[in-house]
Design a protein around this motif. Structure first.
Motif, PDB file in Angstrom:
ATOM      1  N   PRO A  59       0.827  -1.222   0.000  1.00  0.00           N
ATOM      2  CA  PRO A  59       0.000   0.000   0.000  1.00  0.00           C
ATOM      3  C   PRO A  59       0.858   1.266   0.000  1.00  0.00           C
ATOM      4  O   PRO A  59       1.892   1.335   0.669  1.00  0.00           O
ATOM      5  N   THR A  60       0.445   2.240  -0.767  1.00  0.00           N
ATOM      6  CA  THR A  60       1.094   3.555  -0.762  1.00  0.00           C
ATOM      7  C   THR A  60       0.021   4.614  -0.613  1.00  0.00           C
ATOM      8  O   THR A  60      -1.155   4.311  -0.598  1.00  0.00           O
ATOM      9  N   CYS A  61       0.452   5.854  -0.510  1.00  0.00           N
ATOM     10  CA  CYS A  61      -0.519   6.955  -0.365  1.00  0.00           C
ATOM     11  C   CYS A  61      -0.747   7.572  -1.729  1.00  0.00           C
ATOM     12  O   CYS A  61       0.188   8.084  -2.347  1.00  0.00           O
ATOM     13  N   GLU A  62      -1.982   7.512  -2.214  1.00  0.00           N
ATOM     14  CA  GLU A  62      -2.258   8.012  -3.561  1.00  0.00           C
ATOM     15  C   GLU A  62      -2.011   9.513  -3.648  1.00  0.00           C
ATOM     16  O   GLU A  62      -1.599  10.021  -4.691  1.00  0.00           O
ATOM     17  N   PHE A  63      -2.246  10.229  -2.520  1.00  0.00           N
ATOM     18  CA  PHE A  63      -2.057  11.678  -2.561  1.00  0.00           C
ATOM     19  C   PHE A  63      -0.585  12.023  -2.753  1.00  0.00           C
ATOM     20  O   PHE A  63      -0.229  12.886  -3.532  1.00  0.00           O
ATOM     21  N   TYR A  64       0.266  11.262  -2.037  1.00  0.00           N
ATOM     22  CA  TYR A  64       1.690  11.531  -2.196  1.00  0.00           C
ATOM     23  C   TYR A  64       2.154  11.126  -3.591  1.00  0.00           C
ATOM     24  O   TYR A  64       2.931  11.849  -4.234  1.00  0.00           O
ATOM     25  N   GLU A  65       1.663   9.994  -4.078  1.00  0.00           N
ATOM     26  CA  GLU A  65       2.072   9.538  -5.411  1.00  0.00           C
ATOM     27  C   GLU A  65       1.673  10.558  -6.472  1.00  0.00           C
ATOM     28  O   GLU A  65       2.450  10.888  -7.356  1.00  0.00           O
ATOM     29  N   ASN A  66       0.445  11.077  -6.367  1.00  0.00           N
ATOM     30  CA  ASN A  66      -0.014  12.074  -7.332  1.00  0.00           C
ATOM     31  C   ASN A  66       0.852  13.319  -7.279  1.00  0.00           C
ATOM     32  O   ASN A  66       1.227  13.880  -8.316  1.00  0.00           O
ATOM     33  N   TYR A  67       1.155  13.717  -6.045  1.00  0.00           N
ATOM     34  CA  TYR A  67       1.969  14.905  -5.870  1.00  0.00           C
ATOM     35  C   TYR A  67       3.346  14.682  -6.478  1.00  0.00           C
ATOM     36  O   TYR A  67       3.885  15.532  -7.195  1.00  0.00           O
ATOM     37  N   ASP A  68       3.901  13.510  -6.214  1.00  0.00           N
ATOM     38  CA  ASP A  68       5.230  13.201  -6.713  1.00  0.00           C
ATOM     39  C   ASP A  68       5.233  13.143  -8.241  1.00  0.00           C
ATOM     40  O   ASP A  68       6.165  13.613  -8.896  1.00  0.00           O
ATOM     41  N   ALA A  91       3.222  14.754 -10.244  1.00  0.00           N
ATOM     42  CA  ALA A  91       3.070  16.106 -10.796  1.00  0.00           C
ATOM     43  C   ALA A  91       4.382  16.868 -10.710  1.00  0.00           C
ATOM     44  O   ALA A  91       4.621  17.795 -11.490  1.00  0.00           O
ATOM     45  N   ALA A  92       5.239  16.479  -9.773  1.00  0.00           N
ATOM     46  CA  ALA A  92       6.569  17.056  -9.601  1.00  0.00           C
ATOM     47  C   ALA A  92       6.550  18.579  -9.656  1.00  0.00           C
ATOM     48  O   ALA A  92       5.889  19.224  -8.846  1.00  0.00           O
ATOM     49  N   GLY A  93       7.244  19.160 -10.626  1.00  0.00           N
ATOM     50  CA  GLY A  93       7.345  20.617 -10.701  1.00  0.00           C
ATOM     51  C   GLY A  93       6.005  21.274 -10.965  1.00  0.00           C
ATOM     52  O   GLY A  93       5.809  22.452 -10.676  1.00  0.00           O
ATOM     53  N   GLY A  94       5.085  20.500 -11.554  1.00  0.00           N
ATOM     54  CA  GLY A  94       3.776  21.079 -11.878  1.00  0.00           C
ATOM     55  C   GLY A  94       2.909  21.303 -10.661  1.00  0.00           C
ATOM     56  O   GLY A  94       1.922  22.031 -10.734  1.00  0.00           O
ATOM     57  N   CYS A 152      -0.905  15.641  -2.027  1.00  0.00           N
ATOM     58  CA  CYS A 152      -0.732  15.669  -0.582  1.00  0.00           C
ATOM     59  C   CYS A 152      -0.497  17.108  -0.120  1.00  0.00           C
ATOM     60  O   CYS A 152       0.501  17.726  -0.491  1.00  0.00           O
ATOM     61  N   PRO A 153      -1.386  17.666   0.669  1.00  0.00           N
ATOM     62  CA  PRO A 153      -1.235  19.074   1.060  1.00  0.00           C
ATOM     63  C   PRO A 153      -0.023  19.310   1.953  1.00  0.00           C
ATOM     64  O   PRO A 153       0.563  20.392   1.912  1.00  0.00           O
ATOM     65  N   TYR A 154       0.364  18.305   2.728  1.00  0.00           N
ATOM     66  CA  TYR A 154       1.486  18.495   3.643  1.00  0.00           C
ATOM     67  C   TYR A 154       2.789  18.706   2.871  1.00  0.00           C
ATOM     68  O   TYR A 154       3.499  19.688   3.082  1.00  0.00           O
ATOM     69  N   PHE A 155       3.053  17.816   1.944  1.00  0.00           N
ATOM     70  CA  PHE A 155       4.304  17.947   1.193  1.00  0.00           C
ATOM     71  C   PHE A 155       4.249  19.113   0.226  1.00  0.00           C
ATOM     72  O   PHE A 155       5.248  19.782  -0.025  1.00  0.00           O
ATOM     73  N   LEU A 156       3.065  19.363  -0.310  1.00  0.00           N
ATOM     74  CA  LEU A 156       2.905  20.507  -1.197  1.00  0.00           C
ATOM     75  C   LEU A 156       3.219  21.801  -0.440  1.00  0.00           C
ATOM     76  O   LEU A 156       3.985  22.646  -0.914  1.00  0.00           O
TER      77      LEU A 156
END
Lengths: 601, 774
Positions: free
Chosen positions: B153-162, B164-167, B190-194
């Motif tokens: 299992p992973t976190c979809e929010f973090y994966e999406n954020y990752d 999107a990278a620079g975007g 992921c709002p935290y990492f963003l």
């Protein structure tokens, strides 16, 4: 109710002496259904109204139970031809509602068209829903019922006319909007102390439906336990005995004893355990709390509160007391919970406060309603809350004054209104009767009378000065004393000082006059024959009312006559103004009719 | 309104401005011009925050050639939310008047607990378990494992954020925590990492003190802030405490027991790795030989709490040889824990300096100073190598290593105090080994050094000259502002007698007297019946509050109170207290009215405002006391005396100094925490009003009373110094009636203006502000 369906709890009997099968009777548009509480019972019923030939019911006030007897001509599978079905209701109100429903359902489908036959007569055929709703409105308010009886029953107004002025009441909106409920009392009822009689070790707790409501809404776990266990597992009495035993243990702070008892008795343990429903609710609520006071978020953020980091004992922090967490519930928590429930309000009507069972069921129902409703509200409430926060952030007195949309308060003197009404009606009547006299003539007359007085003098007083003086002083004293007393104490009104019978009569008169005035003034200008007859009817009623008022004034005790007169005067003025208007109008009409005999009247 | 302060056009989102705000802005602007630090004191209720925000944002707009960034530090998350709400209001105004040029990015930053939107993670109980749950889904090795094994299992929010990278960027605007979460949910990022990523691009960052002051947090989050930043510490009267807490560690029995469990778990992990992947441990060893504590660049999701020591004090050296091997390091840790355990097993209070403590560790446990110093780095590296994600389980060993690193690093400004029990409860054995920092200037020094302007501001900073000494800095501007009131909108009273004319007090010999309890209760019963909306009551302690509420309940007084208002109470459970507060506000909003019972030293008193209708009356039952005999406080006073002697030279004698310091410190505690905090938060603006009742006979004594803040004292009339319940009731009635009358807001009738319009400000700008106010 709005869907035109009525469901009542009844006992279904095949004969009057039968013990009956308890169940629910539902009436829908063209059929009636009976569902017994016990699903295995054979006495289900599903029948169309068209097969019912007759219905009878017990009269209210008779000693018999409220019963409805329906005779059917249908040879349905279970019941023989011409059999009668008897439903016993719990209350007469239920019976009346069902009776009206059945009555309407059985009435010939095409009702006689309204008598007026004019296109402008408000005679739209009310739907069944409307009728039902009106019946309920009448039931809810005795005032309305009285008025209805007086005017509709007395033939002054037709049913349609009566309701036409109450469109607002009939709006579907107000239908769904519940009427205002009394709030909960702020004081803690469940905390009421147990009664201890000095001799034995017995402790007595008093339990009223109101207390039950409080307990159930403050402790959802107890509520759930009640719904689950009573009466299938334990009796109601045992349930409450256990509950109060747990409460007693808790209050005596005897935690060891509480733990020991809970280990033996699993139901008792339920009352002692922390409330899991409440815990869930708390978790849900904490997410929606105003972020500007969310101290829980601080705990999640503050890195200095890492365990064992920071300074533990510098004398500035409070040391929490250790305690047995499981069975610890403090008075403070109870108080917070109580206040929260009071603030939230409970959706139970006073009428539902009958016994524990009904309270429990009603609470359960309302809880379900609320949970479905709250999902929709959530986002709205969030929006509003955020708006509120940003509003609270602004500094009021730094803002310009231009965004105050407040109008100054202006109270209009009601007497002014009536006086001006009177004056205007006088003017119209003057115009009608003395319209021929010119101002010059009037002036001449005035001069004449002045010169008369000048020449003769006022040397023949009608009453002796001493008598006049006495009468005047008594009168003024009386008036000034009431004047002095009136409105001095905020809690007291003039009405409260009157005997109740007189007061009720006065209030009733006032309401009926208001009703009459509403109808009277709304029928002007008279353009149709229908309105004309209506106004005549109203006028007759008005003069009747006037004489009633007069009679009232004469019959009351002399010591309160003055107050009564004060109260009656505005009513009489209103009546007078209406009558004068009517007379003037009548004369105008008559003169017009004379001029144009073929004209439209 | 829009006006000039010298060359800067200030956009202020109101039509009027208080003269205090205007001069505050003028002083602040001078400090910014001088690129120096400043110290500004202005009473609450004068709109300090909005003045600060509007000046600094306007300043940034005016000086486009060298853009400055605003770092705004608050004490708590809810104060952060309040600040962001005000900033939003300001930003809307500026965008309306300036258009797109005024657009900026402002974000609030908090922990995973407050920002996470992944329902599986955010449902965890506390911050540490949320952090651990997040790591379990986002750690680099977990993600690389997931690349091979789709069931991981992973976190979809973090994966999406990752992905999107620079975007993945935030558009301009002001983001509260709720806004960040909403944005994250909408985009699936992921709002935290963003938010952490956006910190370096934002014009305004709002977060709590620790993010800048605590090296454990600042090392990760505030590393890359540019020098051209303005740092604001709002409500900073407690800043010295935050500073010393950031560098202090305490060790208890539970900590040591937990640490032993952690060590054996690590041991097992090492054994497991030896069997399956011995190469990895060898690689770690080689890396340590080369002098790298950690393998290269860590991904953001792997970042952990940073080194507890300040960045300048961390040695950039290779980890010493004796702890390079994992097994050896574990042995060292075991010996250290054992040593501490013996140390804790004492029955008398001991105080040691770090130097002697380190020396005795060396002789008794055979661990040298350098090894101690590298404990943090070594543990961090080991846990990374072992790919441990449930970090919340390893907090105890982390505490021990933080302790070791701090002891090994600092020789001055700290002491180690071992107490076998809490002195207030001598019967309950609860030994604590406390490493306490005495020098607040240590933690804040890097901040003063790094940033061009640091603004320290609060409602109460008196004595204002003490702060530069405590924090060891040289402000270019140091000013204290008085508040000018349009009308007497605060009404302090001292109540010394109850309704039966007997004295009331929470003094030890009187506090449980039923007569006093009843008199206090009667006072409240009378007040709830005449004061509209909200009333706040403060008690001296939780136990006292608990006792008095119980006896009020038994005697029926509580019932009488409830007839008029709902009752809400602060408890030790933060969640319950928060809900109670929320409900209290609702009750005040809807007009039902409520009473809030709180504790003078509790969390509510520290940071919640009871302004406007939320607090028309504050009653302080008794005199809150400071426990001045605390060993830690004593040690701190001693240290300050010693260092002051060095600094101030010869003109102050020892005794005078300790007296001054003593009074100042305890005063400050009484002053700000209790009086200013409890009663000072009732005023939101000059249009607001409120009453305060100090219900204790001791307040009639001058020495107790004089510790109240000056702005309260100035409104305390002699007639109100010695009241009984009935007299207080009469005064309250009169006051409320007076406050209900309409009044002239600008105060032009009294001669001195208390509210300035656009014209007034322009006139002022031409003539210079000084002559008007002073």
């Amino acid at each position: 109710m709005s869907s035109g369906q009525v469901t009542k709890r009844v006992k279904y009997k095949t004969s009057v002496k039968d013990a009956g099968t308890p169940g629910r009777l539902s009436l829908v548009k063209e059929r009636l259904l009976f569902r017994p509480n016990n699903p295995n019972s054979a006495s289900k019923l599903d029948m169309q109204f068209k097969y019912i030939t007759n219905h009878r019911y017990t009269k209210e006030g008779s000693n018999k139970a409220p019963m409805l007897n329906l005779t059917s001509n249908q040879a349905c599978s279970l019941f023989a031809y011409g059999v009668s079905y008897i439903f016993e209701f719990e209350r007469y109100e239920d019976l009346h509602i069902c009776r009206d429903f059945v009555g309407r359902a059985l009435a010939p489908p095409v009702e006689a068209p309204n008598l007026g036959a004019s296109s402008q007569v408000p005679s739209e055929q009310p739907s069944r829903d409307d009728l039902l709703f009106r019946a309920r409105l009448l039931q809810d308010s005795s005032e309305l019922q009285k008025l209805h009886q007086q005017f509709v029953g007395g033939g002054v107004l037709t049913e349609a006319e009566f309701w036409a002025t109450r469109k607002k009441l009939l709006e579907k909106d107000s239908n769904t909007k519940s009427k205002q409920r009394g709030g909960l009392k702020s004081s803690v009822l469940g905390e009421s102390k147990p009664l201890i009689d000095g001799r034995t070790n017995r402790v007595t707790f008093n339990l009223t439906p109101e207390i039950v409501r409080e307990i159930f809404s403050e402790k959802p776990a107890v509520h759930r336990a009640y719904l689950n266990f009573v009466p299938s597992k334990v009796t109601e009495k045992d349930f409450w005995t256990k509950y109060f035993r747990a409460e007693y243990l808790q209050r005596s702070k005897n935690i060891a004893a509480a733990i020991a008892e809970a280990a033996e008795d699993e139901e008792l343990a339920i009352f002692l355990k922390p409330d899991d429903i409440l815990a869930n609710e708390t978790r849900r609520k904490i997410r929606r709390v105003d972020p500007t006071l969310d101290m829980e978020a601080d705990q999640g953020d503050d890195y200095s509160h890492l365990p064992d980091h920071g300074i533990l004992r510098d004398g500035s922090k409070e040391v929490p007391e250790p305690g047995n967490e499981l069975y610890r519930r403090t008075l403070l928590q109870d108080l917070n919970r109580h206040a929260a429930v009071v603030l939230q309000g409970t959706p139970i009507d006073e009428e539902q406060l009958k016994d524990t069972q009904t309270v429990a069921e009603a609470l359960e129902r309302s809880k379900q309603e609320r949970s479905t409703a709250s999902k929709d509200d959530d986002s709205m409430a969030d929006q509003e809350r955020l708006k509120g926060i940003s509003q609270a952030m602004t500094i009021d007195d730094l803002r310009g004054s231009n965004d105050h949309h407040l109008a100054p308060l202006w109270i209009k003197d009601p007497r002014d209104y009536f006086d001006s009404q009177q004056a205007s009606s006088f003017r119209t009547s003057m115009e009608a009767t003395k319209g021929s006299m010119s101002s010059q003539e009037a002036y001449g007359l005035l001069r004449e009378s002045i010169s008369q007085i000048k020449s003769m003098g006022l040397n023949h007083p009608i009453v002796a000065p001493e008598v006049a003086q006495k009468v005047l002083s008594v009168l003024t004293h009386n008036i000034s004393s009431t004047k002095y007393n009136l409105g001095k104490k905020p809690g007291e009104s003039l009405l409260d000082s009157l005997p109740t019978s007189v007061r009720d009569e006065l209030l009733h008169h006032h309401i009926s006059i208001e009703e009459l005035m509403k109808h009277f003034w709304s029928s002007y200008p008279i353009t149709t024959k229908y309105l004309n007859t209506k106004v005549i009817k109203l006028k007759d009623e008005m003069s009747k009312m006037d004489s009633q008022l007069q009679k009232l004034k004469e019959t009351v005790q002399p010591d309160i006559r003055h107050q009564i007169t004060l109260l009656i005067r505005p009513m009489q003025q209103a009546l007078e103004a209406a009558m004068q208007h009517y007379d003037a109008e009548q004369q105008k009409r008559a003169s017009k009719a004379r001029e144009k005999p073929n004209g439209y009247s | 309104m829009k006006f000039q302060i010298e060359e800067v056009t200030v956009y202020f989102p109101y039509d009027n401005i208080y003269p205090e705000q205007y001069t505050y802005m003028v002083e602040l602007k001078r400090a910014l011009d001088a690129k120096g630090h400043c110290l500004l004191e202005m009473p609450t209720g004068t709109g300090k925050t909005i003045a600060l925000l509007s000046l600094i944002t306007s300043y940034a707009l005016a000086k486009t050639e060298s853009p400055i960034k605003l770092i705004y530090c608050t004490r708590t998350v809810h104060e952060m939310e309040k600040t962001l709400a005000e900033l939003k209001f300001l930003h809307n105004y500026q965008v309306k008047h300036l258009g797109a040029a005024a657009k900026m990015l402002a974000i609030g930053l908090s922990s995973r607990k407050n920002l996470c939107v992944n329902p599986k993670v955010s449902s965890a109980e506390n911050r540490d378990s949320v952090d651990a749950a997040c790591r379990k889904l986002t750690a680099s090795w977990v993600r690389s494992m997931a690349a091979e094994n789709p069931n991981q299992p992973t976190c979809e929010f973090y994966e999406n954020y990752d992905r999107a990278a620079g975007g993945a960027v935030l558009p301009a605007g002001v983001y509260t925590l709720e806004d960040l979460r909403a944005f994250g949910k909408e985009k699936g990022w992921c709002p935290y990492f963003l938010a952490r990523h956006m910190v370096q691009f934002a014009n305004v960052v709002v977060y709590s003190y620790q993010y800048l002051l605590d090296p454990k947090v600042a090392g990760i989050i505030s590393k890359e802030m540019q020098k051209e930043s303005v740092v604001v510490f709002d409500e900073a009267h407690n800043i010295d405490n935050v500073c010393i807490e950031a560098l202090s560690v305490s060790v208890r029995r539970q900590t040591l027991e937990g640490a032993i469990r952690n060590i054996s778990r690590i041991e097992n992990e090492i054994d497991r790795f030896k069997d399956i992947d011995a190469g990895r441990l060898r690689a770690e060893y080689n890396r340590l030989v080369e002098g790298l504590a950690l393998r290269g660049d860590l991904s953001a999701s792997d970042a952990w709490l940073a080194n507890p020591a300040l960045p300048d004090d961390i040695l950039r050296q290779a980890v010493p040889g004796n702890i390079r091997r994992a097994e050896h390091f574990l042995h060292v840790l075991r010996r250290l824990v054992q040593y501490l355990k013996v140390k804790l097993d004492t029955d008398k209070v001991e105080k040691e300096s770090p130097v002697s403590f380190v020396a005795s560790i060396n002789s008794d446990a055979g661990i040298d100073q350098k090894a101690l110093k590298f404990c943090y780095d070594r543990l961090h590296s080991l846990l990374m190598t072992l790919e441990i994600t449930d970090t919340d389980e390893f907090l105890h060993i982390q505490t021990i290593c933080d302790f070791a690193t701090l002891v090994g690093t600092y020789a001055r400004g700290f002491s180690i105090i071992i107490e076998p029990f809490d002195e207030r409860m001598p019967l309950i054995p609860d030994p604590v080994l406390q490493l306490c920092c005495h020098d607040a200037s240590l933690a804040i020094k890097p901040v003063f050094d790094r940033f061009q302007s640091v603004v320290i501001t609060s409602g109460t900073l008196s004595p204002i000259d003490l702060y530069p000494r405590l924090l060891n800095f040289h402000p270019v501007v140091s000013r204290s502002f008085k508040m000018s009131l349009t009308r007497d909108c605060i009404c302090p009273m001292v109540l010394t007698r109850g309704s039966d004319q007997l004295p009331v007090s929470t003094k030890f010999d009187m506090r449980s007297d039923p007569g006093v309890v009843r008199n206090y209760g009667k006072l409240l019963v009378e007040m709830v019946s005449i004061v509209p909306d909200g009333i706040v009551c403060f008690f001296v302690s939780y136990s006292y509050m608990d006792g008095i509420i119980n006896s009020w309940n038994e005697s029926g007084i509580l019932k009488d109170i409830m007839q008029h208002k709902l009752v809400f109470i602060e408890t030790q459970d933060v969640v319950e207290t928060t809900l109670a507060l929320d409900n209290y506000r609702r009750a005040c909003d809807c007009g039902r009215g409520a009473v809030f019972f709180s504790v003078a030293r509790g969390k509510v008193a520290e940071g919640i405002d009871f302004d406007r209708h939320y607090g028309r009356l504050v009653i302080m039952f008794g005199v809150p006391f400071q426990y001045t005999e605390s060993k830690i406080l004593r040690a701190r006073l001693e240290y300050l005396r010693d260092t002051f002697q060095i600094k101030e030279g010869d003109f102050l004698t020892f005794d005078a100094l300790i007296d001054v310091m003593n009074i100042e410190l305890t005063d400050r505690n009484l002053n700000q925490r209790q009086a200013a905090q409890c009663v000072g938060r009732v005023i939101r603006s000059k249009a607001d009003y409120g009453m305060m009742i100090f219900a204790d006979k001791r307040y009639s004594r001058h020495d107790k009373r004089s510790k109240l803040p000056g702005w309260i004292l100035s409104h305390l009339r002699d007639a109100n110094l010695n009241l009984s319940t009935d007299m207080a009731l009469h005064i309250a009635r009169e006051f409320l009636r007076k406050m209900a009358q309409p009044y002239e807001k600008t105060g032009s009738t009294t001669g001195r203006k208390t509210l300035l319009s656009q014209e007034d400000v322009e006139k002022l700008g031409n003539n210079g502000a000084q002559e008007m106010l002073y």
